[in-house]
Write a protein that holds these residues in place. Structure first.
Motif, PDB file in Angstrom:
ATOM      1  N   ASP A   1       0.963  -1.179  -0.113  1.00 35.17           N
ATOM      2  CA  ASP A   1      -0.081  -0.139   0.124  1.00 35.17           C
ATOM      3  C   ASP A   1       0.830   1.189   0.099  1.00 35.17           C
ATOM      4  OD1 ASP A   1       0.860  -0.388   2.412  1.00 35.17           O
ATOM      5  OD2 ASP A   1      -0.950   0.053   3.547  1.00 35.17           O
ATOM      6  N   VAL A   2       2.046   1.182  -0.588  1.00 36.07           N
ATOM      7  CA  VAL A   2       3.211   2.414  -0.386  1.00 36.07           C
ATOM      8  C   VAL A   2       3.447   2.375  -1.791  1.00 36.07           C
ATOM      9  CG1 VAL A   2       5.171   3.191   0.407  1.00 36.07           C
ATOM     10  CG2 VAL A   2       3.540   2.254   2.147  1.00 36.07           C
ATOM     11  N   ASP A   3       3.651   3.682  -2.407  1.00 35.43           N
ATOM     12  CA  ASP A   3       4.261   3.944  -3.479  1.00 35.43           C
ATOM     13  C   ASP A   3       5.542   3.577  -3.665  1.00 35.43           C
ATOM     14  OD1 ASP A   3       5.713   6.649  -3.509  1.00 35.43           O
ATOM     15  OD2 ASP A   3       4.078   6.856  -2.598  1.00 35.43           O
ATOM     16  N   LEU A   4       6.123   3.228  -4.722  1.00 34.18           N
ATOM     17  CA  LEU A   4       7.769   2.932  -5.047  1.00 34.18           C
ATOM     18  C   LEU A   4       8.759   4.014  -4.529  1.00 34.18           C
ATOM     19  CD1 LEU A   4       7.591   0.537  -8.272  1.00 34.18           C
ATOM     20  CD2 LEU A   4       7.290  -0.365  -5.779  1.00 34.18           C
ATOM     21  N   LEU A   5       8.279   5.108  -4.955  1.00 30.82           N
ATOM     22  CA  LEU A   5       9.265   6.281  -4.805  1.00 30.82           C
ATOM     23  C   LEU A   5       9.311   6.471  -3.114  1.00 30.82           C
ATOM     24  CD1 LEU A   5      10.760   8.463  -5.344  1.00 30.82           C
ATOM     25  CD2 LEU A   5       8.873  10.089  -5.733  1.00 30.82           C
ATOM     26  N   SER A   6       8.327   6.461  -2.470  1.00 28.44           N
ATOM     27  CA  SER A   6       8.033   6.567  -0.902  1.00 28.44           C
ATOM     28  C   SER A   6       9.098   5.472  -0.353  1.00 28.44           C
ATOM     29  CB  SER A   6       6.724   6.739  -0.540  1.00 28.44           C
ATOM     30  OG  SER A   6       6.137   7.746  -0.714  1.00 28.44           O
ATOM     31  N   ALA A   7       8.824   4.160  -0.821  1.00 32.08           N
ATOM     32  CA  ALA A   7       9.616   3.278  -0.117  1.00 32.08           C
ATOM     33  C   ALA A   7      11.227   3.167  -0.165  1.00 32.08           C
ATOM     34  CB  ALA A   7       9.180   1.780  -0.827  1.00 32.08           C
ATOM     35  N   ALA A   8      11.530   3.541  -1.469  1.00 26.38           N
ATOM     36  CA  ALA A   8      12.766   3.740  -1.978  1.00 26.38           C
ATOM     37  C   ALA A   8      13.472   5.084  -1.211  1.00 26.38           C
ATOM     38  CB  ALA A   8      12.977   3.998  -3.529  1.00 26.38           C
ATOM     39  N   VAL A   9      12.785   6.204  -0.975  1.00 25.04           N
ATOM     40  CA  VAL A   9      13.351   7.478  -0.339  1.00 25.04           C
ATOM     41  C   VAL A   9      13.315   7.056   0.883  1.00 25.04           C
ATOM     42  CG1 VAL A   9      12.755   9.640   0.269  1.00 25.04           C
ATOM     43  CG2 VAL A   9      12.665   8.834  -2.197  1.00 25.04           C
ATOM     44  N   ARG A  10      12.493   6.466   1.898  1.00 27.91           N
ATOM     45  CA  ARG A  10      12.419   5.818   3.060  1.00 27.91           C
ATOM     46  C   ARG A  10      13.697   5.258   3.114  1.00 27.91           C
ATOM     47  NH1 ARG A  10       7.466   2.432   4.453  1.00 27.91           N
ATOM     48  NH2 ARG A  10       8.941   1.170   3.237  1.00 27.91           N
ATOM     49  N   SER A  11      14.113   4.522   2.468  1.00 22.69           N
ATOM     50  CA  SER A  11      15.358   3.708   2.425  1.00 22.69           C
ATOM     51  C   SER A  11      16.665   4.514   2.245  1.00 22.69           C
ATOM     52  CB  SER A  11      15.311   2.111   1.910  1.00 22.69           C
ATOM     53  OG  SER A  11      14.425   1.536   2.276  1.00 22.69           O
ATOM     54  N   GLY A  12      16.486   5.659   1.832  1.00 29.09           N
ATOM     55  CA  GLY A  12      17.861   6.451   1.768  1.00 29.09           C
ATOM     56  C   GLY A  12      18.179   6.418   0.062  1.00 29.09           C
ATOM     57  N   ILE A  13      17.467   5.729  -0.717  1.00 23.95           N
ATOM     58  CA  ILE A  13      17.821   5.686  -2.147  1.00 23.95           C
ATOM     59  C   ILE A  13      17.272   6.862  -2.868  1.00 23.95           C
ATOM     60  CG2 ILE A  13      17.644   4.477  -4.288  1.00 23.95           C
ATOM     61  CD1 ILE A  13      16.958   1.727  -2.783  1.00 23.95           C
ATOM     62  N   ALA A  14      18.292   7.565  -3.589  1.00 23.37           N
ATOM     63  CA  ALA A  14      18.326   8.790  -4.182  1.00 23.37           C
ATOM     64  C   ALA A  14      17.525   8.501  -5.488  1.00 23.37           C
ATOM     65  CB  ALA A  14      19.500   9.509  -4.313  1.00 23.37           C
ATOM     66  N   VAL A  15      16.255   8.540  -5.525  1.00 25.90           N
ATOM     67  CA  VAL A  15      15.637   8.602  -6.568  1.00 25.90           C
ATOM     68  C   VAL A  15      15.345  10.060  -7.162  1.00 25.90           C
ATOM     69  CG1 VAL A  15      13.555   7.932  -8.021  1.00 25.90           C
ATOM     70  CG2 VAL A  15      14.473   6.399  -6.301  1.00 25.90           C
ATOM     71  N   PRO A  16      15.625  10.553  -8.310  1.00 23.80           N
ATOM     72  CA  PRO A  16      15.257  11.909  -8.794  1.00 23.80           C
ATOM     73  C   PRO A  16      13.717  12.156  -8.545  1.00 23.80           C
ATOM     74  CG  PRO A  16      16.944  11.172 -10.204  1.00 23.80           C
ATOM     75  CD  PRO A  16      16.249   9.838  -9.262  1.00 23.80           C
ATOM     76  N   ALA A  17      13.183  13.234  -7.925  1.00 26.47           N
ATOM     77  CA  ALA A  17      11.891  13.623  -7.658  1.00 26.47           C
ATOM     78  C   ALA A  17      11.863  15.131  -7.309  1.00 26.47           C
ATOM     79  CB  ALA A  17      11.165  12.657  -6.776  1.00 26.47           C
ATOM     80  N   ALA A  18      10.747  15.799  -8.112  1.00 31.44           N
ATOM     81  CA  ALA A  18      10.543  17.228  -7.629  1.00 31.44           C
ATOM     82  C   ALA A  18       9.080  17.543  -7.263  1.00 31.44           C
ATOM     83  CB  ALA A  18      10.890  18.149  -8.807  1.00 31.44           C
ATOM     84  N   CYS A  19       8.197  16.530  -7.319  1.00 27.86           N
ATOM     85  CA  CYS A  19       6.995  16.739  -6.984  1.00 27.86           C
ATOM     86  C   CYS A  19       6.043  15.366  -6.383  1.00 27.86           C
ATOM     87  CB  CYS A  19       5.990  17.336  -8.082  1.00 27.86           C
ATOM     88  SG  CYS A  19       5.844  16.124  -9.354  1.00 27.86           S
ATOM     89  N   ARG A  20       5.131  15.505  -5.917  1.00 31.90           N
ATOM     90  CA  ARG A  20       4.360  14.106  -5.502  1.00 31.90           C
ATOM     91  C   ARG A  20       3.247  13.788  -6.384  1.00 31.90           C
ATOM     92  NH1 ARG A  20       7.361  11.050  -2.949  1.00 31.90           N
ATOM     93  NH2 ARG A  20       5.625  10.047  -2.274  1.00 31.90           N
TER      94      ARG A  20
END
Length: 352
Positions: free
Chosen positions: A40-59
């Motif tokens: 139930d969590v989007d992939l970007l949030s899961a990656a960022v929560r683990s400290g992986i720097a996925v480029p993103a500028a909005c939600r």
């Protein structure tokens, strides 16, 4: 390769760790990075929560910086509420896993794979924080375009001088770059750097360097061991892990010869007070002899007495080659897998 190289990496989501909670294990190939993602969590949030720097500028997916391609598996586009097809382009911020996944994504770097770049840095401040250590703050134009991993280092390049290398003491998410520079009138190269930094002129720095760093939060306890200004690298790691919500036990051993050499002891004590997983263990040799190796042995003995399960821990060490190799040999003998020991010394001062 140039600094503009685009890196294509693959994520694989393995079978759920716990079927009833729909928790999936996400592993990055070929880098070995990994993170866990709930259904139930989007992939970007899961990656960022683990400290992986996925480029993103909005939600909301409009920026399209977190785009990836579905190579295999089942995934849900949460905006259109439809299941994606293999080969389809997706935004990680609006995608959830429905099953095992394999994704391809550009511009995500593995540990140590960021290409060094030379940039002009503005000196914001140079403050003396002990009898021979300066805390330096640098501003870099277009900071958001320059990425590094927690635990990496940079070089200060002065005209006509060899590069001088210093650990970055700040988190990769910090706006400014922090350094801890130990210098005295007897140490020519470091003193020249301090003099240049206090002149008011911009300086040329090259970053990032180093492979003993974190591109994602480990999923096991972490042991940090620093000698002297090796604390700077540990500060970067601690700041980064705190940002990810790291909950495994983490211990910091900081070894110095004299009490006054522990120049940011109050900061480490504050971490211990504010962050439940963190334990700070200072080790003071109380010795004036710079050539005496006894303080290294004392630090290693303290680490060995920590009671950690050496089969299931990750160790990061920063200090002189003598200290690092003494520590590594002792921990490997105690059962630590060699691949779980990280230090820049292994790269710049390899054993013959």
């Amino acid at each position: 390769m140039t600094s503009g190289t685009v890196w294509a990496l693959k994520f694989r989501v393995s079978a759920p760790i716990e079927k009833e909670s729909h928790l999936y294990r996400v592993t990055l190939h070929p880098s070995g990075l990994g993170f866990s993602s709930e259904a139930d969590v989007d992939l970007l949030s899961a990656a960022v929560r683990s400290g992986i720097a996925v480029p993103a500028a909005c939600r909301n997916g409009v920026c399209e910086l977190c785009e990836a391609y579905l190579l295999s598996g089942r995934a849900l586009n949460t905006r259109k509420n439809h299941e994606l097809s293999v080969g389809e382009r997706l935004m990680m911020c609006r995608t959830r896993a429905l099953a095992d996944l394999e994704l391809e994504i550009a511009a995500v770097m593995a540990a140590g794979n960021n290409q060094p770049r030379k940039v002009q840095a503005k000196v914001v401040s140079v403050r003396s924080i002990s009898h021979d250590v300066y805390r330096v703050e640098l501003d870099i134009p277009r900071r958001h375009d320059l990425s590094f991993h927690a635990g990496q280092y940079l070089s200060v390049n002065l005209p006509g001088e060899d590069p001088c290398y210093f650990s970055i003491a700040s988190s990769p998410s910090a706006h400014s770059i922090e350094l801890h520079i130990q210098a005295s009138p007897d140490w020519g190269s470091a003193q020249k750097v301090v003099d240049a930094l206090t002149s008011g002129r911009d300086v040329t720095v090259e970053l990032p360097h180093g492979k003993a760093c974190l591109a994602t939060a480990p999923e096991k306890p972490v042991l940090l061991v620093a000698a002297g200004t090796g604390f700077a690298q540990m500060k970067s790691l601690v700041d980064y892990l705190r940002e990810t919500g790291f909950s495994h036990p983490i211990k910091l051993y900081w070894g110095v010869r004299k009490h006054e050499d522990m120049y940011l002891r109050s900061l480490a004590q504050q971490w211990e007070q504010d962050w439940p997983p963190f334990t700070f263990l200072p080790v003071v040799g109380d010795d004036e002899d710079n050539d005496w190796s006894g303080h290294h042995d004392q630090l290693v003995r303290a680490v060995l007495a920590s009671g950690m399960d050496w089969q299931h821990v990750e160790v990061h060490a920063s200090g002189s080659p003598t200290m690092v190799y003494t520590l590594m040999d002792a921990l490997v003998d105690a059962g630590l897998p060699p691949g779980a020991f990280f230090s820049d010394v292994l790269e710049y001062a390899p054993r013959a």
